[in-house]
Design an enzyme around this catalytic site. Structure first.
Site, PDB file in Angstrom:
ATOM      1  N   GLN A 141       0.857  -1.197   0.000  1.00  0.00           N
ATOM      2  CA  GLN A 141       0.000   0.000   0.000  1.00  0.00           C
ATOM      3  C   GLN A 141       0.889   1.241   0.000  1.00  0.00           C
ATOM      4  OE1 GLN A 141      -2.713   0.404   3.352  1.00  0.00           O
ATOM      5  NE2 GLN A 141      -3.913   1.983   2.309  1.00  0.00           N
TER       6      GLN A 141
ATOM      7  N   HIS B 149      -7.870   1.691  -1.347  1.00  0.00           N
ATOM      8  CA  HIS B 149      -8.344   1.669  -2.737  1.00  0.00           C
ATOM      9  C   HIS B 149      -8.190   0.269  -3.307  1.00  0.00           C
ATOM     10  CE1 HIS B 149      -4.095   2.850  -2.682  1.00  0.00           C
ATOM     11  NE2 HIS B 149      -3.954   2.435  -3.921  1.00  0.00           N
TER      12      HIS B 149
ATOM     13  N   HIS C  17      -7.718  -1.871  -6.670  1.00  0.00           N
ATOM     14  CA  HIS C  17      -7.298  -1.801  -8.070  1.00  0.00           C
ATOM     15  C   HIS C  17      -8.134  -2.737  -8.940  1.00  0.00           C
ATOM     16  CE1 HIS C  17      -3.590   0.582  -7.680  1.00  0.00           C
ATOM     17  NE2 HIS C  17      -3.501   0.042  -6.473  1.00  0.00           N
TER      18      HIS C  17
END
Lengths: 140, 140
Positions: B93, B99, B101
């Protein structure tokens, strides 16, 4: 021959389950990247994301995030976690039954997602906008 | 300095968004593994899975699966898709704002999740059961 993950779910072959409910199962991976590596699969035989019902998907993801928290509390070595799903053979999907890996990571363990050399370039904003346009249309 | 993903969301820095609603945003990655690589982030600044509300998590995952389907319909080269989340620096990270991907994969593109040599051994069922016991207790 039948699907290996379906056989794990039905316990037709030897399996170590960490959790199961009506919709999903969490199974210890027998080729762990690190100790504690497991995967979450829907119980129903679903090959790919294109067939995945959003409610089932949410349940798979929720179980994976809860397992991530469990890994961090478990006492196992866990400096980080990767969640990884492979959709399609070209993405590394080896069993045609969708499953989300929960992979404990240990500092400097030598694993991780591999980037091609040369794939990392300064962004071409015009090209990104063109691609985003294609995706927006397809997203609908 | 502030969080880069928060600045993308507020458009304080240049960004190409594919989708956004009240809860999540889909942003083109500026270091794409393949064309079409994007990520889904919650709009609220959340660093890790341990802080992730289950409803927000479900919304992130649902958006990622819908983007996967969009990628396959978009006309972009896409033989498969990886969904990848890195929780913690040791998991890769790089930005402390969670988030997920969405990575289009092309046959033989040379990417993929890297396994350490020697990490793949025949399963030791007793050890798997011991680890599963720790995880069951921590899962609660």
């Amino acid at each position: 021959m039948g699907c290996i993950i379906c056989k794990l779910i039905s316990e037709e072959i030897e399996v170590t389950k960490v959790y199961e409910d009506d919709v999903v199962v969490a199974v210890m991976d027998i080729q762990p990247i690190n100790p504690g590596h497991l995967f979450i699969a829907p119980k129903r035989h679903i090959e790919s994301i294109s067939e995945l019902d959003e409610e089932v998907g949410s349940h798979v993801f929720k179980t994976a995030t809860r397992m991530t928290n469990a890994l961090r509390r478990s006492g196992l070595k866990c400096d980080g976690v990767n969640l990884l799903l492979a959709d399609g053979g070209s993405a590394g999907q080896e069993i045609p039954h969708i499953h989300l890996h929960v992979i404990p990571r240990i500092r400097m363990d030598g694993s991780g997602f591999k980037f091609r050399k040369g794939s990392i370039r300064p962004p071409d904003r015009k090209e990104l906008e063109r691609i985003a346009g294609l995706l927006r249309r397809a997203f609908g």
